[in-house]
Scaffold this motif. Structure first.
Motif, PDB file in Angstrom:
ATOM      1  N   ILE A 118       9.168 -15.660  32.724  1.00 27.39           N
ATOM      2  CA  ILE A 118       8.134 -15.139  33.620  1.00 27.39           C
ATOM      3  C   ILE A 118       8.715 -14.471  34.850  1.00 27.39           C
ATOM      4  CG2 ILE A 118       6.323 -16.693  32.835  1.00 27.39           C
ATOM      5  CD1 ILE A 118       6.903 -18.436  35.271  1.00 27.39           C
ATOM      6  N   GLY A 119      10.039 -14.353  34.922  1.00 30.81           N
ATOM      7  CA  GLY A 119      10.651 -13.630  36.025  1.00 30.81           C
ATOM      8  C   GLY A 119      10.928 -14.451  37.260  1.00 30.81           C
ATOM      9  N   CYS A 120      10.907 -15.762  37.144  1.00 35.71           N
ATOM     10  CA  CYS A 120      11.218 -16.579  38.310  1.00 35.71           C
ATOM     11  C   CYS A 120      12.722 -16.585  38.553  1.00 35.71           C
ATOM     12  CB  CYS A 120      10.692 -18.005  38.144  1.00 35.71           C
ATOM     13  SG  CYS A 120      11.235 -18.880  36.667  1.00 35.71           S
ATOM     14  N   GLU A 137       7.044 -11.824  46.677  1.00 38.49           N
ATOM     15  CA  GLU A 137       5.685 -12.354  46.781  1.00 38.49           C
ATOM     16  C   GLU A 137       4.738 -11.737  45.753  1.00 38.49           C
ATOM     17  OE1 GLU A 137       3.886 -12.826  50.626  1.00 38.49           O
ATOM     18  OE2 GLU A 137       5.844 -13.101  51.575  1.00 38.49           O
ATOM     19  N   ALA A 138       4.954 -10.480  45.392  1.00 36.02           N
ATOM     20  CA  ALA A 138       4.068  -9.817  44.430  1.00 36.02           C
ATOM     21  C   ALA A 138       4.134 -10.505  43.061  1.00 36.02           C
ATOM     22  CB  ALA A 138       4.430  -8.342  44.301  1.00 36.02           C
ATOM     23  N   THR A 139       5.339 -10.815  42.607  1.00 34.65           N
ATOM     24  CA  THR A 139       5.494 -11.498  41.325  1.00 34.65           C
ATOM     25  C   THR A 139       4.891 -12.896  41.400  1.00 34.65           C
ATOM     26  OG1 THR A 139       7.562 -10.282  41.017  1.00 34.65           O
ATOM     27  CG2 THR A 139       7.164 -12.122  39.537  1.00 34.65           C
ATOM     28  N   SER A 141       2.469 -13.874  43.350  1.00 33.18           N
ATOM     29  CA  SER A 141       1.020 -13.722  43.407  1.00 33.18           C
ATOM     30  C   SER A 141       0.431 -13.463  42.019  1.00 33.18           C
ATOM     31  CB  SER A 141       0.659 -12.578  44.352  1.00 33.18           C
ATOM     32  OG  SER A 141      -0.727 -12.396  44.402  1.00 33.18           O
ATOM     33  N   ASN A 142       1.088 -12.597  41.260  1.00 31.79           N
ATOM     34  CA  ASN A 142       0.608 -12.312  39.898  1.00 31.79           C
ATOM     35  C   ASN A 142       0.608 -13.568  39.041  1.00 31.79           C
ATOM     36  OD1 ASN A 142       0.252  -9.604  40.481  1.00 31.79           O
ATOM     37  ND2 ASN A 142       2.236  -8.997  39.631  1.00 31.79           N
ATOM     38  N   GLN A 143       1.682 -14.363  39.124  1.00 33.40           N
ATOM     39  CA  GLN A 143       1.762 -15.571  38.307  1.00 33.40           C
ATOM     40  C   GLN A 143       0.730 -16.597  38.755  1.00 33.40           C
ATOM     41  OE1 GLN A 143       3.707 -15.630  35.543  1.00 33.40           O
ATOM     42  NE2 GLN A 143       2.517 -17.442  35.084  1.00 33.40           N
ATOM     43  N   THR A 144       0.485 -16.680  40.055  1.00 33.66           N
ATOM     44  CA  THR A 144      -0.519 -17.615  40.565  1.00 33.66           C
ATOM     45  C   THR A 144      -1.899 -17.260  40.022  1.00 33.66           C
ATOM     46  OG1 THR A 144       0.792 -17.908  42.577  1.00 33.66           O
ATOM     47  CG2 THR A 144      -1.500 -18.626  42.661  1.00 33.66           C
ATOM     48  N   GLU A 145      -2.193 -15.976  39.948  1.00 35.85           N
ATOM     49  CA  GLU A 145      -3.485 -15.540  39.392  1.00 35.85           C
ATOM     50  C   GLU A 145      -3.611 -15.940  37.929  1.00 35.85           C
ATOM     51  OE1 GLU A 145      -4.220 -11.395  40.108  1.00 35.85           O
ATOM     52  OE2 GLU A 145      -3.833 -11.614  42.255  1.00 35.85           O
ATOM     53  N   ILE A 146      -2.517 -15.870  37.181  1.00 35.27           N
ATOM     54  CA  ILE A 146      -2.556 -16.257  35.764  1.00 35.27           C
ATOM     55  C   ILE A 146      -2.830 -17.750  35.630  1.00 35.27           C
ATOM     56  CG2 ILE A 146      -1.116 -16.509  33.686  1.00 35.27           C
ATOM     57  CD1 ILE A 146       0.237 -13.844  34.542  1.00 35.27           C
ATOM     58  N   TRP A 147      -2.169 -18.573  36.452  1.00 35.28           N
ATOM     59  CA  TRP A 147      -2.339 -20.022  36.358  1.00 35.28           C
ATOM     60  C   TRP A 147      -3.642 -20.498  36.994  1.00 35.28           C
ATOM     61  CZ3 TRP A 147       3.384 -20.655  38.003  1.00 35.28           C
ATOM     62  CH2 TRP A 147       4.206 -20.613  36.875  1.00 35.28           C
ATOM     63  N   GLY A 148      -4.229 -19.712  37.866  1.00 33.88           N
ATOM     64  CA  GLY A 148      -5.532 -20.045  38.448  1.00 33.88           C
ATOM     65  C   GLY A 148      -5.506 -21.273  39.337  1.00 33.88           C
ATOM     66  N   ASN A 149      -6.485 -22.153  39.139  1.00 36.34           N
ATOM     67  CA  ASN A 149      -6.663 -23.332  39.993  1.00 36.34           C
ATOM     68  C   ASN A 149      -5.561 -24.365  39.849  1.00 36.34           C
ATOM     69  OD1 ASN A 149      -9.018 -22.297  41.074  1.00 36.34           O
ATOM     70  ND2 ASN A 149     -10.310 -23.262  39.512  1.00 36.34           N
ATOM     71  N   ARG A 153       0.263 -21.044  45.923  1.00 39.87           N
ATOM     72  CA  ARG A 153       1.350 -20.155  46.325  1.00 39.87           C
ATOM     73  C   ARG A 153       1.450 -20.071  47.831  1.00 39.87           C
ATOM     74  NH1 ARG A 153       2.209 -14.994  48.154  1.00 39.87           N
ATOM     75  NH2 ARG A 153      -0.006 -14.515  48.196  1.00 39.87           N
ATOM     76  N   LYS A 154       2.679 -20.097  48.300  1.00 34.96           N
ATOM     77  CA  LYS A 154       2.981 -19.804  49.697  1.00 34.96           C
ATOM     78  C   LYS A 154       4.219 -18.921  49.681  1.00 34.96           C
ATOM     79  CE  LYS A 154       2.676 -20.100  54.141  1.00 34.96           C
ATOM     80  NZ  LYS A 154       1.636 -19.430  54.862  1.00 34.96           N
ATOM     81  N   GLY A 155       4.047 -17.658  50.049  1.00 39.09           N
ATOM     82  CA  GLY A 155       5.155 -16.716  49.989  1.00 39.09           C
ATOM     83  C   GLY A 155       5.554 -16.469  48.544  1.00 39.09           C
ATOM     84  N   ALA A 156       6.840 -16.611  48.264  1.00 47.80           N
ATOM     85  CA  ALA A 156       7.348 -16.391  46.906  1.00 47.80           C
ATOM     86  C   ALA A 156       7.512 -17.695  46.127  1.00 47.80           C
ATOM     87  CB  ALA A 156       8.686 -15.658  46.961  1.00 47.80           C
TER      88      ALA A 156
END
Length: 182
Positions: A118-120, A137-139, A141-149, A153-156
């Motif tokens: 996943i690019g971590c 942070e963009a990557t 943020s994208n992964q946080t949206e996929i995992w949802g609740n 996320r804080k920063g990267a």
């Protein structure tokens, strides 16, 4: 009788076709071709292949399965951004705050193409929470949206609670410790 002959001839044709297919040559076998990973196909013999090449040098065969083709540049693991806490320092902060971090495992190698991919840049997992550090942070943020609740996320840095039994109250405590760090 005619149906019986037709059935037998059909069965014989299918068996012959299967036999020929199993005995056919692969395109890499013809004219000394090579496989997609650049290796030459080994000849089919009943004798065991020698473990050393003539002249005493070890055979130049790759070990393990290749993860990339010859035309793909080698994979470089992403690195965390300067000023971003490491996954291990986040877990240490959880410990210092009195939060449970049972069964700590550094799984950073799984960030690459042979793992979750996943690019971590870093991944430290515990039975309560997994800590992912992304290169930006963009990557994250994208992964946080996929995992949802199930993520915070804080920063990267992303905390992932998928597959854990961490309660909502406890999650807020982990999230608060990360918020103070990043």
């Amino acid at each position: 009788m005619t149906n019986r002959l037709r059935l037998l001839s059909t069965a014989a044709t299918v068996l012959i076709a299967l036999g020929l297919t199993a005995c056919g040559e692969d395109s890499a076998d013809q004219d000394g071709g090579t496989w997609a990973d650049g290796r030459s196909p080994a000849p089919a013999t009943s004798a065991a292949a020698p473990t050393e090449a003539p002249g005493g040098a070890a055979a130049a065969r790759p070990t393990g399965r290749p993860t990339e083709s010859a035309s793909t540049p080698p994979f470089t693991m992403p690195t965390k951004a300067a000023g971003t806490p490491s996954a291990r320092s986040v877990v240490d902060a959880f410990k210092a705050a009195g939060l449970a971090v049972p069964n700590i495992r550094d799984r950073s190698r799984e960030c690459g193409p042979d793992g979750v991919g996943i690019g971590c840049a870093q991944l430290v997992a515990t039975d309560a929470v997994s800590v992912y550090v992304f290169p930006d942070e963009a990557t994250a943020s994208n992964q946080t949206e996929i995992w949802g609740n199930d993520a915070y996320r804080k920063g990267a840095v992303v905390l992932n609670y998928l597959g854990t039994k961490t309660s909502a109250t406890e999650r807020k405590r982990y999230d608060a410790v990360l918020a103070k760090l990043a």
